[in-house]
Write a protein that holds these residues in place. Structure first.
Motif, PDB file in Angstrom:
ATOM      1  N   GLY A 146      51.652  49.920  56.392  1.00 61.24           N
ATOM      2  CA  GLY A 146      50.831  48.961  57.118  1.00 61.24           C
ATOM      3  C   GLY A 146      50.200  47.899  56.245  1.00 61.24           C
ATOM      4  N   LEU A 147      50.470  47.935  54.939  1.00 65.28           N
ATOM      5  CA  LEU A 147      49.888  46.937  54.043  1.00 65.28           C
ATOM      6  C   LEU A 147      50.412  45.529  54.305  1.00 65.28           C
ATOM      7  CD1 LEU A 147      49.972  49.036  50.760  1.00 65.28           C
ATOM      8  CD2 LEU A 147      47.906  48.260  51.953  1.00 65.28           C
ATOM      9  N   HIS A 148      51.661  45.442  54.762  1.00 63.81           N
ATOM     10  CA  HIS A 148      52.290  44.133  55.004  1.00 63.81           C
ATOM     11  C   HIS A 148      53.435  44.344  55.982  1.00 63.81           C
ATOM     12  CE1 HIS A 148      54.651  40.475  54.192  1.00 63.81           C
ATOM     13  NE2 HIS A 148      53.522  39.947  53.736  1.00 63.81           N
ATOM     14  N   LEU A 178      45.938  46.733  46.821  1.00 70.43           N
ATOM     15  CA  LEU A 178      47.016  46.158  47.625  1.00 70.43           C
ATOM     16  C   LEU A 178      46.504  45.664  48.978  1.00 70.43           C
ATOM     17  CD1 LEU A 178      50.113  48.475  47.035  1.00 70.43           C
ATOM     18  CD2 LEU A 178      49.819  46.093  46.327  1.00 70.43           C
ATOM     19  N   ALA A 179      45.485  46.329  49.516  1.00 66.75           N
ATOM     20  CA  ALA A 179      44.911  45.867  50.779  1.00 66.75           C
ATOM     21  C   ALA A 179      44.271  44.485  50.601  1.00 66.75           C
ATOM     22  CB  ALA A 179      43.883  46.867  51.292  1.00 66.75           C
ATOM     23  N   ARG A 180      43.767  44.210  49.390  1.00 66.60           N
ATOM     24  CA  ARG A 180      43.210  42.879  49.101  1.00 66.60           C
ATOM     25  C   ARG A 180      44.293  41.858  48.783  1.00 66.60           C
ATOM     26  NH1 ARG A 180      41.324  42.427  44.756  1.00 66.60           N
ATOM     27  NH2 ARG A 180      41.372  44.453  43.715  1.00 66.60           N
ATOM     28  N   LEU A 181      45.449  42.366  48.334  1.00 64.36           N
ATOM     29  CA  LEU A 181      46.559  41.502  47.926  1.00 64.36           C
ATOM     30  C   LEU A 181      47.812  41.887  48.711  1.00 64.36           C
ATOM     31  CD1 LEU A 181      45.915  41.922  44.081  1.00 64.36           C
ATOM     32  CD2 LEU A 181      45.300  39.916  45.463  1.00 64.36           C
ATOM     33  N   PRO A 182      47.780  41.773  50.034  1.00 64.25           N
ATOM     34  CA  PRO A 182      48.868  42.324  50.849  1.00 64.25           C
ATOM     35  C   PRO A 182      50.234  41.728  50.550  1.00 64.25           C
ATOM     36  CG  PRO A 182      47.447  40.917  52.168  1.00 64.25           C
ATOM     37  CD  PRO A 182      46.741  41.125  50.870  1.00 64.25           C
ATOM     38  N   ALA A 226      51.567  41.314  47.851  1.00 63.88           N
ATOM     39  CA  ALA A 226      52.191  42.071  46.768  1.00 63.88           C
ATOM     40  C   ALA A 226      52.978  43.271  47.291  1.00 63.88           C
ATOM     41  CB  ALA A 226      51.140  42.536  45.771  1.00 63.88           C
ATOM     42  N   ALA A 227      52.671  43.711  48.521  1.00 64.37           N
ATOM     43  CA  ALA A 227      53.375  44.853  49.101  1.00 64.37           C
ATOM     44  C   ALA A 227      54.661  44.449  49.812  1.00 64.37           C
ATOM     45  CB  ALA A 227      52.466  45.592  50.076  1.00 64.37           C
TER      46      ALA A 227
END
Length: 416
Positions: free
Chosen positions: A67-69, A40-44, A46-47
């Protein structure tokens, strides 16, 4: 059978299953899905629109899910430095709940999705929740879309909860390390406190210890006992030695936090069983255990017997967690002992951790009197008057602070 796919594909499937967003359960302790967090950190994006909820432990679980998004949210019962920015920004909702309270909330709440870390399935198609059986059983059946992370390092335990592989919508095979835990080197003060606590624990008692140096050191100090039982929310590496020495007859826990050696040992030892929080922390269960000794740490205790285990320098830094559940269970146990252990001072003895009056909301009120242990002695506050309680606490404070504490108590007492 569920489809096995990559982590990125599983995230795509998750978003397709809940395009408008929703609530996602994320386990904590040794079950935290670190590979899922990294993806998810690579695909923020998506969060965005997701609200993550779980019971994540400071010092163990460091992922900042909110904090992901900017459009992500999270709900928790602890705070930790890694989540401070999300809390300050209003993205992390903190609820001051005990473990039994959050167990009930999770048991009654429907989740749009959940991520569950499990051991590889057996021939019967069942997957063990392994050494992280704490909260996942509360909501597995109430989760609409389930992602199973089949973790190569998660052991199948002899006695613990299992879930069927075919109950997952998708599965992902992962081999990232499980979250671990180490208290670090035990300092002389923690060792001295642990020795005083261990002296209070008779053979045949049932023991609970928390995380931190004092909890780990107390468990390590019990190797010469016989007939002990452990009933705890979590166990740490010193349990290996207690099992090797036959000091312990039986262990009930929800989580093992520590090394891979600990995971392998508790998974295979027939004396160890894993149970969810609904059993490990239930006060009715604890009260029925004779000589139940609960040992937990705190930040400070005031002269009224109030305990602070959550605040430091005016900031919320943790949560009550299982502290109140275990102390009240020990209070109700026949021959039980509710212990709060802490160093008498900090910052080179310039700051007393026995304080006149708390400046923050108490984690434990004076209506739940405990046994306070410092390196200077033991203060059993149960049944004492307010004056006797204050005197007992002053006696276990650092000698450098006793006169000032006595003066402070006299002034507070006159003002009552």
């Amino acid at each position: 059978m569920p489809t096995t796919m990559t982590m990125d594909a599983a995230i795509d499937a998750l978003k397709a299953a809940m395009p408008e967003g929703g609530r996602v359960f994320i386990p904590g302790c040794a079950g935290e899905p670190l590979a899922f967090a990294a993806a998810l950190a690579r695909l923020p994006e998506a969060a965005a629109g997701l609200t993550f909820e779980g019971v994540w432990i400071p010092g163990v679980n460091r992922s900042d899910w909110a904090g992901l998004h900017d459009g992500a949210r999270a709900e928790a019962i602890f705070l930790a430095p890694e989540w401070r920015d999300s809390f300050a920004g209003g993205r992390l909702a903190f609820s001051p709940l005990t473990y039994t309270q959050v167990w009930r909330r999770l048991s009654e709440r429907a989740f749009d999705a959940g991520v569950f870390t499990v051991a590889p399935p057996g021939a019967d198609g069942l997957c063990s929740l392994g050494v992280a059986a704490d909260f996942s059983p509360a909501l597995f059946q109430r989760t609409r879309f389930r992602i199973g992370l089949i973790h190569a390092d998660m052991p199948t335990v002899r006695d613990g909860p299992f879930v069927p592989l075919d109950a997952f919508d998708v599965v992902v095979e992962v081999n990232t390390p499980l979250p671990g835990y180490g208290a670090g080197a035990i300092d002389p003060v923690s060792a001295a406190i642990a020795a005083r606590v261990a002296a209070l624990i008779p053979e045949g008692a049932t023991v609970q210890t928390g995380l931190g140096k004092i909890g780990v050191a107390t468990l390590a100090a019990l190797g010469d006992r016989r007939g002990l039982r452990v009933h705890s929310g979590m166990v740490t590496d010193p349990l290996i030695d207690l099992l090797d020495r036959d000091a312990v007859d039986a262990v009930t826990t929800g989580v093992a936090l520590g090394s891979s050696d600990l995971h392998a040992r508790v998974a295979d030892d027939p004396r160890v069983r894993f149970r969810p929080v609904g059993e490990t922390h239930a006060i009715s269960t604890l009260a029925a255990i004779p000589r139940f000794v609960a040992v937990n740490s705190a930040i400070e205790v005031d002269l009224f017997g109030q305990v602070n285990a959550e605040w430091m320098d005016g900031r919320q830094v943790s949560g009550a967690g299982g502290l109140i559940d275990f102390l009240r269970g020990a209070w109700a146990s026949d021959g039980g002992l509710p212990v709060v252990a802490l160093p008498a001072s900090a910052k080179g003895d310039t700051l007393s951790r026995i304080t006149p009056r708390l400046s923050c909301p108490p984690s434990v009120g004076r209506g739940d009197p405990v046994v306070v242990v410092t390196e200077h002695g033991v203060a059993d506050l149960r049944g004492l008057s307010i004056d006797a309680m204050a005197q007992a606490l002053i006696a276990v404070a650092s000698p450098a602070h006793r006169d000032r504490l006595a003066d402070d108590w006299s002034a507070m007492r006159r003002a009552m």
